[in-house]
Design a protein around this motif. Structure first.
Motif, short mmCIF file in Angstrom:
data_model
loop_
_atom_site.label_atom_id
_atom_site.label_comp_id
_atom_site.label_asym_id
_atom_site.label_seq_id
_atom_site.Cartn_x
_atom_site.Cartn_y
_atom_site.Cartn_z
N MET A 78 58.96 -4.97 -25.99
CA MET A 78 59.59 -4.23 -24.93
C MET A 78 59.48 -2.74 -25.27
O MET A 78 59.83 -2.32 -26.38
CB MET A 78 61.05 -4.65 -24.80
CG MET A 78 61.73 -3.91 -23.71
SD MET A 78 63.40 -4.42 -23.27
CE MET A 78 63.95 -5.50 -24.50
N LEU A 79 59.03 -1.96 -24.32
CA LEU A 79 58.88 -0.53 -24.51
C LEU A 79 59.88 0.19 -23.62
O LEU A 79 59.95 -0.05 -22.41
CB LEU A 79 57.46 -0.10 -24.13
CG LEU A 79 56.32 -0.84 -24.81
CD1 LEU A 79 54.99 -0.44 -24.18
CD2 LEU A 79 56.32 -0.55 -26.28
N ARG A 80 60.67 1.06 -24.23
CA ARG A 80 61.60 1.88 -23.46
C ARG A 80 61.93 3.10 -24.29
O ARG A 80 61.74 3.11 -25.50
CB ARG A 80 62.86 1.11 -23.10
CG ARG A 80 63.76 0.83 -24.26
CD ARG A 80 65.16 0.38 -23.91
NE ARG A 80 65.31 -0.34 -22.69
CZ ARG A 80 66.12 -1.37 -22.52
NH1 ARG A 80 66.84 -1.81 -23.51
NH2 ARG A 80 66.23 -1.96 -21.36
N ARG A 81 62.43 4.10 -23.63
CA ARG A 81 62.92 5.27 -24.35
C ARG A 81 64.33 4.96 -24.81
O ARG A 81 65.26 4.85 -24.02
CB ARG A 81 62.93 6.49 -23.45
CG ARG A 81 61.57 7.06 -23.23
CD ARG A 81 61.67 8.39 -22.55
NE ARG A 81 60.35 8.94 -22.35
CZ ARG A 81 60.02 9.68 -21.33
NH1 ARG A 81 60.90 9.99 -20.42
NH2 ARG A 81 58.81 10.15 -21.23
N VAL B 73 59.15 -1.25 -19.96
CA VAL B 73 57.86 -1.92 -19.79
C VAL B 73 57.83 -3.03 -20.82
O VAL B 73 58.04 -2.79 -22.01
CB VAL B 73 56.68 -0.94 -20.01
CG1 VAL B 73 55.35 -1.69 -19.93
CG2 VAL B 73 56.71 0.20 -19.01
N GLU B 74 57.58 -4.25 -20.36
CA GLU B 74 57.52 -5.40 -21.26
C GLU B 74 56.08 -5.87 -21.37
O GLU B 74 55.41 -6.06 -20.36
CB GLU B 74 58.38 -6.55 -20.72
CG GLU B 74 59.84 -6.21 -20.59
CD GLU B 74 60.63 -7.30 -19.89
OE1 GLU B 74 60.03 -8.31 -19.46
OE2 GLU B 74 61.85 -7.14 -19.78
N ILE B 75 55.63 -6.06 -22.60
CA ILE B 75 54.27 -6.56 -22.84
C ILE B 75 54.38 -8.06 -23.14
O ILE B 75 55.10 -8.47 -24.04
CB ILE B 75 53.60 -5.84 -24.01
CG1 ILE B 75 53.48 -4.35 -23.70
CG2 ILE B 75 52.23 -6.44 -24.30
CD1 ILE B 75 52.93 -3.53 -24.84
N GLY C 117 50.42 -12.64 -21.01
CA GLY C 117 49.66 -12.71 -19.77
C GLY C 117 49.55 -11.41 -19.01
O GLY C 117 48.83 -11.30 -18.04
N GLY C 118 50.30 -10.37 -19.42
CA GLY C 118 50.25 -9.10 -18.70
C GLY C 118 51.46 -8.22 -18.98
O GLY C 118 52.11 -8.35 -20.02
N LEU C 119 51.76 -7.35 -18.03
CA LEU C 119 52.84 -6.38 -18.17
C LEU C 119 53.90 -6.58 -17.11
O LEU C 119 53.58 -6.83 -15.94
CB LEU C 119 52.31 -4.95 -17.99
CG LEU C 119 51.29 -4.42 -18.96
CD1 LEU C 119 50.76 -3.09 -18.46
CD2 LEU C 119 51.91 -4.27 -20.33
N HIS C 120 55.15 -6.42 -17.49
CA HIS C 120 56.26 -6.33 -16.55
C HIS C 120 56.72 -4.88 -16.58
O HIS C 120 57.07 -4.37 -17.64
CB HIS C 120 57.44 -7.20 -16.96
CG HIS C 120 57.52 -8.48 -16.24
ND1 HIS C 120 57.75 -9.66 -16.88
CD2 HIS C 120 57.43 -8.78 -14.93
CE1 HIS C 120 57.78 -10.63 -15.99
NE2 HIS C 120 57.59 -10.11 -14.81
N VAL D 252 59.17 4.19 -14.51
CA VAL D 252 60.29 5.13 -14.53
C VAL D 252 60.78 5.35 -15.95
O VAL D 252 61.23 6.44 -16.31
CB VAL D 252 61.44 4.61 -13.63
CG1 VAL D 252 62.69 5.43 -13.79
CG2 VAL D 252 61.00 4.59 -12.19
N ALA D 253 60.67 4.34 -16.79
CA ALA D 253 61.12 4.45 -18.18
C ALA D 253 60.36 5.53 -18.94
O ALA D 253 60.86 6.08 -19.92
CB ALA D 253 60.97 3.11 -18.89
#
Length: 179
Positions: free
Chosen positions: A1-4, A60-62, A65-68, A105-106
């Motif tokens: 999971m990617l976030r600030r 952003v979740e990796i 199967g892809g990205l959310h 937006v993140a």
């Protein structure tokens, strides 16, 4: 999971502050005073925390199967088969088939992020590198799915904070709770 992380922590602290302020309004309100005013002030304080919760959950979740991409009010699924590239010109945006851009937006652009990018410490650039690395490691099975899916509104428990504003407004307008 990617976030600030800073945004998430800042929004969480602001929400806790709003909830503490609501509690203080109820504890310090005079018992003989109008209940409607206390109710409305509390409702507005809680309603202000709604966008803070929504912004704090952007990420952003990796996945295999892809990205959310989870934004303020929508969630977008971009499978690796539809993924084309990621850009960091003005924030983080993922380009899918048909040159469709999906901004996260993140990781929206800011002056501070530009300064960090020049110093090589940008969270947006790091997130883009992680997305590129994950796309290169995608399995052949995950490359078959090419349809981008977007849910326009995703219900989260924080949405219930808006309902209490309408209830309080109706109670005070009807005269059940005097203003």
């Amino acid at each position: 999971m990617l976030r600030r992380t800073g945004t998430f922590v800042f929004m969480a602290l602001l929400c806790c502050g709003m909830f503490a302020m609501t509690l203080m309004v109820w504890l310090t309100a005079p018992s003989s005073g109008p209940l409607g005013e206390t109710l409305m002030v509390s409702s507005v304080e809680l309603a202000i925390s709604w966008p803070m919760i929504r912004l704090g959950r952007a990420r952003v979740e990796i996945h295999g199967g892809g990205l959310h991409i989870v934004d303020f009010v929508r969630r977008t699924w971009i499978p690796w088969g539809a993924y084309r590239m990621v850009e960091t010109d003005d924030g983080l945006s993922v380009v899918s088939r048909g040159e469709e851009r999906h901004a996260a937006v993140a990781f929206s652009g800011s002056l501070m992020e530009d300064v960090l990018a020049r110093r090589g410490r940008s969270r947006t650039v790091t997130a883009a590198a992680e997305i590129r690395a994950a796309s290169r490691q995608a399995s052949p099975a995950s490359l078959r799915d090419t349809e981008v899916t977007t849910r326009r509104w995703e219900f989260v428990p924080a949405d219930l904070l808006l309902a209490q504003v309408l209830v309080c407004l109706a109670l005070t307008r009807s005269g059940i709770v005097p203003m």
